[in-house]
Design a protein around this motif. Structure first.
Motif, mmCIF file in Angstrom:
data_model
loop_
_atom_site.group_PDB
_atom_site.id
_atom_site.type_symbol
_atom_site.label_atom_id
_atom_site.label_comp_id
_atom_site.label_asym_id
_atom_site.label_seq_id
_atom_site.Cartn_x
_atom_site.Cartn_y
_atom_site.Cartn_z
ATOM 1 N N ALA A 20 48.390 27.727 52.322
ATOM 2 C CA ALA A 20 48.277 28.787 51.334
ATOM 3 C C ALA A 20 46.804 29.021 51.058
ATOM 4 C CB ALA A 20 49.006 28.381 50.059
ATOM 5 N N PRO A 21 46.429 30.247 50.677
ATOM 6 C CA PRO A 21 45.011 30.530 50.443
ATOM 7 C C PRO A 21 44.362 29.574 49.451
ATOM 8 C CG PRO A 21 46.267 32.554 50.455
ATOM 9 C CD PRO A 21 47.252 31.430 50.534
ATOM 10 N N ASP A 22 45.065 29.216 48.364
ATOM 11 C CA ASP A 22 44.443 28.316 47.407
ATOM 12 C C ASP A 22 44.262 26.918 47.976
ATOM 13 O OD1 ASP A 22 47.209 28.043 47.338
ATOM 14 O OD2 ASP A 22 47.297 27.690 45.195
ATOM 15 N N GLU A 23 45.175 26.493 48.856
ATOM 16 C CA GLU A 23 45.012 25.208 49.528
ATOM 17 C C GLU A 23 43.775 25.223 50.422
ATOM 18 O OE1 GLU A 23 48.549 24.034 51.650
ATOM 19 O OE2 GLU A 23 49.807 24.569 49.952
ATOM 20 N N ARG A 24 43.567 26.322 51.107
ATOM 21 C CA ARG A 24 42.389 26.441 51.974
ATOM 22 C C ARG A 24 41.112 26.394 51.149
ATOM 23 N NH1 ARG A 24 42.458 31.217 55.880
ATOM 24 N NH2 ARG A 24 40.723 30.047 56.730
ATOM 25 N N VAL A 26 40.675 24.860 48.271
ATOM 26 C CA VAL A 26 40.507 23.474 47.831
ATOM 27 C C VAL A 26 39.965 22.624 48.975
ATOM 28 C CG1 VAL A 26 41.736 21.396 47.064
ATOM 29 C CG2 VAL A 26 42.216 23.602 45.990
ATOM 30 N N LEU A 27 40.522 22.796 50.175
ATOM 31 C CA LEU A 27 40.045 22.035 51.334
ATOM 32 C C LEU A 27 38.589 22.365 51.651
ATOM 33 C CD1 LEU A 27 43.189 22.202 53.649
ATOM 34 C CD2 LEU A 27 42.324 20.215 52.383
ATOM 35 N N LEU A 28 38.239 23.637 51.562
ATOM 36 C CA LEU A 28 36.847 24.021 51.821
ATOM 37 C C LEU A 28 35.921 23.452 50.745
ATOM 38 C CD1 LEU A 28 37.392 27.688 53.023
ATOM 39 C CD2 LEU A 28 36.572 25.755 54.398
ATOM 40 N N GLN A 29 36.361 23.475 49.493
ATOM 41 C CA GLN A 29 35.546 22.874 48.427
ATOM 42 C C GLN A 29 35.339 21.385 48.680
ATOM 43 O OE1 GLN A 29 37.781 24.511 45.015
ATOM 44 N NE2 GLN A 29 35.811 25.214 44.238
ATOM 45 N N ARG A 30 36.379 20.709 49.129
ATOM 46 C CA ARG A 30 36.248 19.276 49.437
ATOM 47 C C ARG A 30 35.273 19.044 50.582
ATOM 48 N NH1 ARG A 30 42.636 17.837 49.113
ATOM 49 N NH2 ARG A 30 42.810 17.940 46.855
ATOM 50 N N ARG A 31 35.361 19.888 51.614
ATOM 51 C CA ARG A 31 34.420 19.756 52.738
ATOM 52 C C ARG A 31 32.992 19.982 52.290
ATOM 53 N NH1 ARG A 31 35.798 23.065 57.997
ATOM 54 N NH2 ARG A 31 33.923 21.974 58.669
ATOM 55 N N LEU A 32 32.800 21.002 51.453
ATOM 56 C CA LEU A 32 31.452 21.272 50.940
ATOM 57 C C LEU A 32 30.943 20.113 50.091
ATOM 58 C CD1 LEU A 32 31.956 25.019 50.009
ATOM 59 C CD2 LEU A 32 30.354 24.149 51.739
ATOM 60 N N LEU A 97 29.394 29.977 45.995
ATOM 61 C CA LEU A 97 30.318 30.321 44.914
ATOM 62 C C LEU A 97 31.345 29.206 44.714
ATOM 63 C CD1 LEU A 97 31.347 32.270 42.781
ATOM 64 C CD2 LEU A 97 32.689 33.395 44.566
ATOM 65 N N LEU A 98 31.897 28.686 45.807
ATOM 66 C CA LEU A 98 32.870 27.597 45.694
ATOM 67 C C LEU A 98 32.243 26.337 45.111
ATOM 68 C CD1 LEU A 98 34.913 28.002 49.004
ATOM 69 C CD2 LEU A 98 35.588 28.639 46.671
ATOM 70 N N GLN A 99 31.016 26.032 45.513
ATOM 71 C CA GLN A 99 30.343 24.863 44.957
ATOM 72 C C GLN A 99 30.043 25.057 43.470
ATOM 73 O OE1 GLN A 99 27.470 22.903 47.972
ATOM 74 N NE2 GLN A 99 27.701 25.031 48.639
ATOM 75 N N PHE A 100 29.633 26.254 43.104
ATOM 76 C CA PHE A 100 29.380 26.597 41.707
ATOM 77 C C PHE A 100 30.658 26.399 40.883
ATOM 78 C CE2 PHE A 100 29.256 29.811 38.315
ATOM 79 C CZ PHE A 100 28.041 29.520 37.701
ATOM 80 N N LEU A 109 40.390 31.506 41.952
ATOM 81 C CA LEU A 109 41.540 32.397 42.102
ATOM 82 C C LEU A 109 42.143 32.758 40.751
ATOM 83 C CD1 LEU A 109 43.238 30.906 45.289
ATOM 84 C CD2 LEU A 109 41.707 32.879 45.110
ATOM 85 N N ASP A 110 42.228 31.784 39.846
ATOM 86 C CA ASP A 110 42.714 32.083 38.491
ATOM 87 C C ASP A 110 41.763 33.028 37.771
ATOM 88 O OD1 ASP A 110 44.980 30.522 38.784
ATOM 89 O OD2 ASP A 110 44.193 28.822 37.625
ATOM 90 N N ALA A 111 40.459 32.782 37.929
ATOM 91 C CA ALA A 111 39.471 33.640 37.283
ATOM 92 C C ALA A 111 39.574 35.071 37.798
ATOM 93 C CB ALA A 111 38.054 33.086 37.509
ATOM 94 N N LEU A 112 39.746 35.226 39.099
ATOM 95 C CA LEU A 112 39.880 36.559 39.685
ATOM 96 C C LEU A 112 41.156 37.242 39.206
ATOM 97 C CD1 LEU A 112 38.984 38.843 41.524
ATOM 98 C CD2 LEU A 112 39.974 37.583 43.449
#
Length: 137
Positions: A20-24, A26-32, A97-100, A109-112
């Protein structure tokens, strides 16, 4: 038809289920976060520094379009070199943006979704005026 939306469709049993987009996100935030941690960059990833870096990367994206006509800007992805530059800058903007968001605990996603809700109330769709009948008098 598959009843579980998290699984691949029956017609493609060998394909991996799509995240799901939100899972992706979260995974990208973890990688960063892991990337930054491995390099001991966390002390530099303050909200201020990340906001500044985000602004710089957004400016680099703008720079690509700076002197293009509107028509040229619409075709920017047709040239492989320019398309690559645009994609890289989009990636940089999204990464910062994700790191911020991670540092401040903002769910992007909730903010948007909340912002779209507010904008829909703030800027309602106006009904088109009824066409005036032209009589042939």
């Amino acid at each position: 038809m598959n009843e579980n939306p998290s699984q691949a469709p029956d017609s493609a049993p060998d394909s991996a289920p799509a995240s799901a987009p939100d899972e992706r996100l979260v995974l990208l935030q973890r990688r960063l976060a892991a990337f930054a941690a491995a390099r001991d960059w966390q002390p530099y990833h303050t909200p201020k520094n990340l906001a500044v870096a985000l602004s710089v990367e957004a400016s680099e994206l703008v720079e690509i379009f700076q002197w293009l006509t509107p028509e040229q800007s619409e075709r920017v992805m047709e040239a492989p070199d320019t398309a690559h530059r645009v994609a890289d800058e989009v990636a940089d903007v999204l990464a910062y943006l994700l790191q911020f968001c991670e540092v401040l605990g903002v769910d992007a996603l909730d903010a948007l979704a909340a912002k779209i809700d507010r904008n829909e109330l703030r800027f309602p769709v106006k009904s088109a005026p009824a066409p005036k009948c032209h009589s042939s008098e």
